[in-house]
Design a protein around this motif. Sequence first.
Motif, PDB file in Angstrom:
ATOM      1  N   HIS A 152      -1.130   9.462  12.571  1.00 10.05           N
ATOM      2  CA  HIS A 152      -1.002   8.421  11.541  1.00 10.05           C
ATOM      3  C   HIS A 152      -2.195   7.464  11.639  1.00 10.05           C
ATOM      4  CE1 HIS A 152       0.910   5.242   9.168  1.00 10.05           C
ATOM      5  NE2 HIS A 152       2.081   5.853   9.144  1.00 10.05           N
ATOM      6  N   LYS A 176       5.361   8.205  -3.219  1.00  5.81           N
ATOM      7  CA  LYS A 176       6.553   7.469  -2.769  1.00  5.81           C
ATOM      8  C   LYS A 176       6.692   6.144  -3.513  1.00  5.81           C
ATOM      9  CE  LYS A 176       6.688   9.051   1.984  1.00  5.81           C
ATOM     10  NZ  LYS A 176       6.833   8.535   3.338  1.00  5.81           N
ATOM     11  N   GLN A 195      -0.473  -1.086  -3.735  1.00  2.00           N
ATOM     12  CA  GLN A 195       0.342  -0.443  -2.706  1.00  2.00           C
ATOM     13  C   GLN A 195       0.359   1.071  -2.942  1.00  2.00           C
ATOM     14  OE1 GLN A 195       4.140  -2.331  -2.479  1.00  2.00           O
ATOM     15  NE2 GLN A 195       4.577  -1.545  -0.436  1.00  2.00           N
ATOM     16  N   THR A 196       0.026   1.823  -1.915  1.00  2.00           N
ATOM     17  CA  THR A 196      -0.138   3.271  -2.057  1.00  2.00           C
ATOM     18  C   THR A 196       0.592   3.967  -0.923  1.00  2.00           C
ATOM     19  OG1 THR A 196      -2.351   2.887  -2.962  1.00  2.00           O
ATOM     20  CG2 THR A 196      -1.887   5.121  -2.179  1.00  2.00           C
ATOM     21  N   ASP A 197       1.352   5.003  -1.258  1.00  2.00           N
ATOM     22  CA  ASP A 197       2.059   5.766  -0.232  1.00  2.00           C
ATOM     23  C   ASP A 197       2.249   7.188  -0.768  1.00  2.00           C
ATOM     24  OD1 ASP A 197       3.493   6.571   1.944  1.00  2.00           O
ATOM     25  OD2 ASP A 197       5.064   5.048   1.783  1.00  2.00           O
ATOM     26  N   TRP A 231      -1.898   5.842   2.875  1.00  2.00           N
ATOM     27  CA  TRP A 231      -0.984   4.700   2.822  1.00  2.00           C
ATOM     28  C   TRP A 231      -1.744   3.395   2.984  1.00  2.00           C
ATOM     29  CZ3 TRP A 231       0.976   1.463   7.135  1.00  2.00           C
ATOM     30  CH2 TRP A 231       1.959   0.566   6.720  1.00  2.00           C
TER      31      TRP A 231
END
Length: 281
Positions: A152, A176, A195-197, A231
């Motif tokens: 991660h 997501k 915001q990115t996921d 993310w």
Amino acid sequence: MTRDPTGYPDQPGSGEDAVALVHPSGASARITHYGGHVVSWVDASGRERFYLSSRAQFGQGKSIRGGIPVVFPQFGTGPLPKHGFLRTRRWSLIAHVYTSATFRITDDEQTRALWPYPFIAELTVNLADMLTVSLTITNSGDSPFSFTAALHNYFAVTDVQLATVRGLSGLVYVDKMAAGTRSVEEAPDLHLRGQTDRIYISGPRQVTISSAVGSSSTVVGTDGFGDWVVWNPWREGSASLADMDPQDYLQMMCVEAARISDPVVLAPSAVWCGTEVIGAT
Ligand code: TA6
């Protein structure tokens, strides 16, 4: 972000105990026993390549916010604790020379209470011109198991609004932030605008983060993973994280080597290895 390779931000009561790697080029890295977690890689030019939150918690039942949390045996949420249980446990150092270290962790009563399989996990970190990180999982039991996993990576960026990720164009991704809907990435260079996921499925083996630290790029090559996760919590998401300064979203971008869409199935005695090689250009 440049950090003294021999020093470390003060973490009162953190219990942080890290192993240092040093290379004749001047590069260095640090890996904590807690989580088998790479918390720093300073390249030969003296630049820190990983984000590490000044509010990160070490050894307190929380994952360290930054560096490379090890995700196993479950990516994300599910029946197990989020991102599995290796990132919040203490690993043993089993080999260490100047430029390389290997950490190991095995199942115990607590892991078997959560997930009833015997396993051996090893993380090997090699420091040369590039940083190589390998996660090896052995099924040491007598029944098969399956798992998902990730490295991660929290990469340091000078300004996330200027950085781009190249290599994901044309891939299907699970968004997501849009209730898990699937879309196709159309941008040749992915700019994060909020915001990115996302989970990019069955991607190429290499992606490049441009304008990562200053004008330099971070190149990540992988083997054994297959998927990529991108993310960034942005301002609103980081404000809800106690272990991250709300402004820090500007300085980080998670581009993770992941194995999610095609979980690994390991027969007894079988071994899986996922490797990433990270270069700074
Ligand atoms: O890998 C992306 C992700 O799964 C995001 O959904 C986000 O929650 C992030 O990991 C961090 O999770 P954590 O449990 O470390 O706060």
